[in-house]
Write an enzyme that holds these catalytic residues in place. Structure first.
Site, PDB file in Angstrom:
ATOM      1  N   GLN A   9      19.166  54.053  48.813  1.00 58.12           N
ATOM      2  CA  GLN A   9      20.029  53.342  49.037  1.00 58.12           C
ATOM      3  C   GLN A   9      20.499  52.318  48.069  1.00 58.12           C
ATOM      4  OE1 GLN A   9      19.527  51.603  52.871  1.00 58.12           O
ATOM      5  NE2 GLN A   9      20.987  50.056  52.884  1.00 58.12           N
ATOM      6  N   SER A  88      12.401  55.847  48.053  1.00 60.56           N
ATOM      7  CA  SER A  88      12.435  55.310  49.377  1.00 60.56           C
ATOM      8  C   SER A  88      13.601  56.234  50.044  1.00 60.56           C
ATOM      9  CB  SER A  88      13.540  54.132  49.360  1.00 60.56           C
ATOM     10  OG  SER A  88      13.616  53.491  50.415  1.00 60.56           O
ATOM     11  N   LEU A  89      14.702  56.193  50.677  1.00 61.89           N
ATOM     12  CA  LEU A  89      15.409  57.221  51.318  1.00 61.89           C
ATOM     13  C   LEU A  89      15.564  58.445  50.702  1.00 61.89           C
ATOM     14  CD1 LEU A  89      17.957  57.805  53.032  1.00 61.89           C
ATOM     15  CD2 LEU A  89      19.359  57.061  51.374  1.00 61.89           C
ATOM     16  N   HIS A 195      10.539  48.091  53.360  1.00 64.08           N
ATOM     17  CA  HIS A 195       9.132  48.220  52.578  1.00 64.08           C
ATOM     18  C   HIS A 195       8.303  47.043  52.826  1.00 64.08           C
ATOM     19  CE1 HIS A 195      10.796  52.174  51.620  1.00 64.08           C
ATOM     20  NE2 HIS A 195      11.694  51.463  51.031  1.00 64.08           N
TER      21      HIS A 195
END
Length: 294
Positions: A9, A88-89, A195
């Site tokens: 993101q 992450s994503l 997170h």
């Protein structure tokens, strides 16, 4: 060895993926499949939407995922990773690009992840902040000394660590970190404490969706944010994907592990070049580039 990396993101921009849609029938079919599955015209927002429209939680994460995965799928036989990782994503993008997840299942998990994270953000006022110019151990120690929830969340590269938590705790940590010598301690324009332990409601919700989804062995090892080392066992991949929402993104450590295992060329698949910048700060000797279709 070639390592393909997938952004998270924040990498989104207006116009992302339009060249794929315009020039490749297979890409166009996947965008149209995504529109139907999500129940709104995400392709139109990606191609023509404003920055504000792209920032909507239900749009941002699927948009970055779609750009990355459709680019990888459109590359065809040219997409030959020896290893992959996603920030992450981007981990869900990496898993879908390497056939660990079917396209529709990956998109479903990304959409549920985005909505679950948004719901968790609304429970408590929370945020994130980028800390520049300090070593990781100093940032970690200051976070421990602050009352309230604030933790190290994204180990992006040496000298760049993002912290995450409740607004008052993050603000206090920023002041203390400036006093400790940080070049910058900048509150980020995000909707919540990704997170961190504050994402626990989202983790529980996403866990059920992940457990109900079929995972296949990926075509190459994936280096996940939670553990940082090479994996291709689907049970381990599922477990790490569940805990990723509340655990830190160990990007620096993952890239170091990939280099140790032989990676010397990193190719970023998706919008922007942010990961290439981070990787160069981790190791200047490796080559970096953006994925393209010849």
């Amino acid at each position: 060895m070639k390592a393909y990396v997938f952004p998270g993101q924040g990498a989104q921009f207006t116009g992302m993926g339009k060249d794929l849609y315009d020039n490749h029938a297979s890409a166009r079919a996947l965008f149209e499949q995504a529109n139907e599955q999500l129940g709104f015209d995400i392709a139109k927002i990606m191609f023509e939407g404003t920055a504000e429209e792209l920032k909507q939680t239900k749009v941002t994460q699927p948009a970055v995922f779609l750009h990355s995965v459709i680019l990888a799928k459109t590359m065809g036989d040219a997409f030959k990773p020896d290893m992959v990782a996603g920030h992450s994503l981007g981990e869900l993008s990496a898993l879908t690009a390497t056939n660990c997840l079917k396209f529709e299942d990956g998109l479903n998990l990304v959409s549920k992840r985005a909505l679950a994270m948004q719901a968790a953000c609304e429970i408590q006022s929370s945020t994130m902040a980028a800390i520049l110019g300090l070593t990781d151990d100093v940032v970690e120690q200051v976070c421990k000394e602050v009352k309230g929830t604030v933790v190290a969340a994204n180990y992006n590269c040496p000298g760049q660590l993002v912290i995450s938590g409740a607004v008052p705790a993050v603000e206090e940590a920023c002041e203390r970190l400036k006093a400790a010598g940080a070049k910058r301690a900048l509150i980020l324009p995000v909707g919540g404490a990704f997170h961190s332990p504050l994402m626990e409601p989202a983790r529980e919700e996403l866990a059920a969706a992940i457990e109900a989804t079929e995972f296949s062995k990926p075509i190459c090892p994936i280096y996940q944010n939670v553990t940082t080392f090479a994996l291709n066992n689907t049970d381990d991949i599922k477990t790490n994907l569940i805990y990723q929402l509340t655990a830190p993104v160990k990007w620096t450590q993952s890239i170091q592990e990939m280099i140790k295992d032989g990676a010397n060329e990193f190719i970023e698949v998706g919008p922007g070049r942010a990961l290439q910048g981070m990787i160069k700060k981790i190791d200047r000797e490796v080559t970096t580039s953006s994925a393209t279709i010849e």
